[in-house]
Design a protein around this motif. Sequence first.
Motif, PDB file in Angstrom:
ATOM      1  N   ALA A 447      10.517  52.453  72.224  1.00  0.00           N
ATOM      2  CA  ALA A 447      10.350  53.949  72.780  1.00  0.00           C
ATOM      3  C   ALA A 447      11.663  54.548  72.120  1.00  0.00           C
ATOM      4  CB  ALA A 447      10.480  53.832  74.785  1.00  0.00           C
ATOM      5  N   LEU A 448      13.062  53.419  72.309  1.00  0.00           N
ATOM      6  CA  LEU A 448      14.306  53.712  71.906  1.00  0.00           C
ATOM      7  C   LEU A 448      13.767  55.240  70.714  1.00  0.00           C
ATOM      8  CD1 LEU A 448      17.627  54.834  72.052  1.00  0.00           C
ATOM      9  CD2 LEU A 448      17.740  52.006  70.837  1.00  0.00           C
ATOM     10  N   SER A 449      13.365  53.987  69.321  1.00  0.00           N
ATOM     11  CA  SER A 449      13.177  54.151  68.066  1.00  0.00           C
ATOM     12  C   SER A 449      12.452  55.802  68.030  1.00  0.00           C
ATOM     13  CB  SER A 449      12.318  52.970  67.140  1.00  0.00           C
ATOM     14  OG  SER A 449      13.216  52.777  67.193  1.00  0.00           O
ATOM     15  N   GLN A 454      12.174  61.701  67.266  1.00  0.00           N
ATOM     16  CA  GLN A 454      11.817  63.358  67.564  1.00  0.00           C
ATOM     17  C   GLN A 454      12.263  63.418  66.744  1.00  0.00           C
ATOM     18  OE1 GLN A 454      11.304  64.066  71.681  1.00  0.00           O
ATOM     19  NE2 GLN A 454       9.983  61.617  72.436  1.00  0.00           N
ATOM     20  N   VAL A 455      13.682  63.744  66.609  1.00  0.00           N
ATOM     21  CA  VAL A 455      14.568  64.989  65.977  1.00  0.00           C
ATOM     22  C   VAL A 455      15.156  65.106  65.005  1.00  0.00           C
ATOM     23  CG1 VAL A 455      15.665  65.354  68.440  1.00  0.00           C
ATOM     24  CG2 VAL A 455      17.123  64.221  67.054  1.00  0.00           C
ATOM     25  N   PHE A 462      22.976  64.467  62.234  1.00  0.00           N
ATOM     26  CA  PHE A 462      22.581  63.075  62.779  1.00  0.00           C
ATOM     27  C   PHE A 462      21.990  62.338  62.204  1.00  0.00           C
ATOM     28  CE2 PHE A 462      18.674  61.677  64.741  1.00  0.00           C
ATOM     29  CZ  PHE A 462      19.740  61.567  66.184  1.00  0.00           C
ATOM     30  N   ASP A 463      21.415  63.211  61.096  1.00  0.00           N
ATOM     31  CA  ASP A 463      20.111  61.937  60.132  1.00  0.00           C
ATOM     32  C   ASP A 463      21.195  60.801  59.591  1.00  0.00           C
ATOM     33  OD1 ASP A 463      17.730  63.663  61.225  1.00  0.00           O
ATOM     34  OD2 ASP A 463      17.761  64.176  59.015  1.00  0.00           O
ATOM     35  N   SER A 496      20.164  63.199  70.385  1.00  0.00           N
ATOM     36  CA  SER A 496      18.342  63.330  70.421  1.00  0.00           C
ATOM     37  C   SER A 496      18.433  64.441  71.417  1.00  0.00           C
ATOM     38  CB  SER A 496      18.881  62.002  70.127  1.00  0.00           C
ATOM     39  OG  SER A 496      18.166  62.150  71.401  1.00  0.00           O
ATOM     40  N   VAL A 497      19.085  64.289  72.428  1.00  0.00           N
ATOM     41  CA  VAL A 497      18.605  64.811  73.699  1.00  0.00           C
ATOM     42  C   VAL A 497      19.440  66.159  73.757  1.00  0.00           C
ATOM     43  CG1 VAL A 497      18.479  65.053  76.332  1.00  0.00           C
ATOM     44  CG2 VAL A 497      18.432  62.880  75.108  1.00  0.00           C
ATOM     45  N   LEU A 498      20.265  66.011  73.140  1.00  0.00           N
ATOM     46  CA  LEU A 498      20.629  67.515  73.182  1.00  0.00           C
ATOM     47  C   LEU A 498      20.315  68.529  72.224  1.00  0.00           C
ATOM     48  CD1 LEU A 498      24.706  67.246  73.844  1.00  0.00           C
ATOM     49  CD2 LEU A 498      23.292  67.705  75.717  1.00  0.00           C
ATOM     50  N   LEU A 499      20.274  68.043  70.886  1.00  0.00           N
ATOM     51  CA  LEU A 499      18.979  68.579  70.121  1.00  0.00           C
ATOM     52  C   LEU A 499      17.827  68.678  70.430  1.00  0.00           C
ATOM     53  CD1 LEU A 499      19.738  66.758  66.906  1.00  0.00           C
ATOM     54  CD2 LEU A 499      20.232  68.824  67.420  1.00  0.00           C
ATOM     55  N   ARG A 500      17.407  68.016  71.651  1.00  0.00           N
ATOM     56  CA  ARG A 500      15.959  69.024  72.173  1.00  0.00           C
ATOM     57  C   ARG A 500      16.085  70.220  73.315  1.00  0.00           C
ATOM     58  NH1 ARG A 500      13.362  63.281  73.336  1.00  0.00           N
ATOM     59  NH2 ARG A 500      15.032  61.964  72.987  1.00  0.00           N
TER      60      ARG A 500
END
Length: 540
Positions: A447-449, A454-455, A462-463, A496-500
């Motif tokens: 789930a974490l992966s 997702q982003v 980030f990558d 990742s959450v902020l990117l979304r």
Amino acid sequence: MSQIPAQETLATHEVLNQPAPRGDLDLWGDDPALQTHAGAAGADADHLADYGAKIGTQAMRAAGRDANRQPPELLLFDAGGRRLDEVRFHPAYHDLMQAGIGAGYAALPWEGAQGGHATHAAMVYLTSQVEPGVCCPMTMTYAAIPALRAEKALLAEWVPKLTARLYDPVARPLARKAGATLGMAMTEKQGGSDIRANATRAEREGDHYRLTGHKWFCSAPMSDGFLTLAQAEGGLTCFLVPRWLEGGRNGIHIQRLKDKLGNRANASAEIEYHGALAHRLGEEGAGVRTILEMVHHTRLDTAMAPAGLMRAALSEAHHWAGHRSAFQKRLIDQPLMRSVLADLVLDWEGTLALGMHVARAFDGSSPRDRAFARLGVALAKFLGNKLCPGLVYEAMEAMGGMGYVEDTPLPLLYREAPLNSIWEGSGNVICLDILRTLAKEPLASEALSEELAQVEGQDRRFDAALRAHMQTFPKPPEEAQARWYAESLATLLTASVLLRHAPDAVAGAYIATRLSDPRGRVAGAIGGIDTDAVLARLGC
């Protein structure tokens, strides 16, 4: 409360360059970041708008200050020497409890409404800005309900009172209560976090048990019952201990109230059980597994509370900077102040965003949701609480000497800032739990992966940071590196959450200052970011 403005022209001088009192605050309407992340998590915006307006009033904030200035008082005996073992509170404490319980703080997630846990999490965030101490008994009441599922009879007896949305502080048995609260008494002197070392004894007596022993920390000792651990014949077992019995008091003796750094409105006690009547919750020997259901849910609140403390501190600092001038310029217009505050805003919004994102998983029902909730809440609790004390201090410093005096909320917030990292698993305990979860629950790792994947491709920085993390930690590390690993993973997940969900300027600034570009160790020691866009997230 006075309705007449304070006098500004005094005998020796005129009061200038001092911000006016803030009056009523709309803690939902003036918080665009909360609206963004609560909305993404599926929370009930209408309910939060109503609660945020009510809890932020000048009167409610004054009640929070009163409850802290006059802390709980322990009454061991009455005038004739008969045992009472009661705690008395300032009336303001009861007003705040009624506001939270009445608005469904403890009940909402269990009433079947969509987004119940996310709405509850946002209420924790809002309440923490006004008076964080009352969150403790309400949080434990909320969190105890899944643990009660281990015993159907207790579930049927207690849950209607725990979810009644009625606050009833009167000392009387459950059957005669309009509403009830539940506390927790787990740790002992010799063990602390090692609860398997508990020595309290449980002896069976018909269909119930009698407990004898001590508890080093009992949270909210005026609750109507406590979840506790004791050694039964079959091993360490979870019990529900009612505070009051029909026709008498249970054998729970308060030894003293803890003289704590913060959390002053809430009572924490050292207690002893003297043949206290108790009901078994779950099977003998399954105590840790049973009570972990409660701990899991309290961790959600300890992940959300620091975001509320950060928000309250930043709101005060931003207000001060916007209404205070130095060297012929408003503080808020000075580039160095803007860099400091913007850097702090990124920590606050990151903590808020990750906490609300995890709350959404609590509302899910799939095995994937449950696995991510367990791992995600540990990551959120760890990082947010490590950032909170430093942020509150920097907000205090931004206000100068005024931030250091009790006329402002900053000292209260500063005393509270370390608490949620210590409660329900300190930093090391949480890091070890993260490693155990990844080792024992492959679905949590998957789930974490998925969350991070997702982003991928949205931001090259980030990558690159994600690749660097994977090169450093191709697998979960040994124990000694667990903090480094947890911080890195939680920061990536936050990004990742902020990117979304956050504005591009905010997500980009977070990645640049936390994952990509060189920076210093102190707040504001960052390269150029769009401070206008970042500071706009404060909304005040």
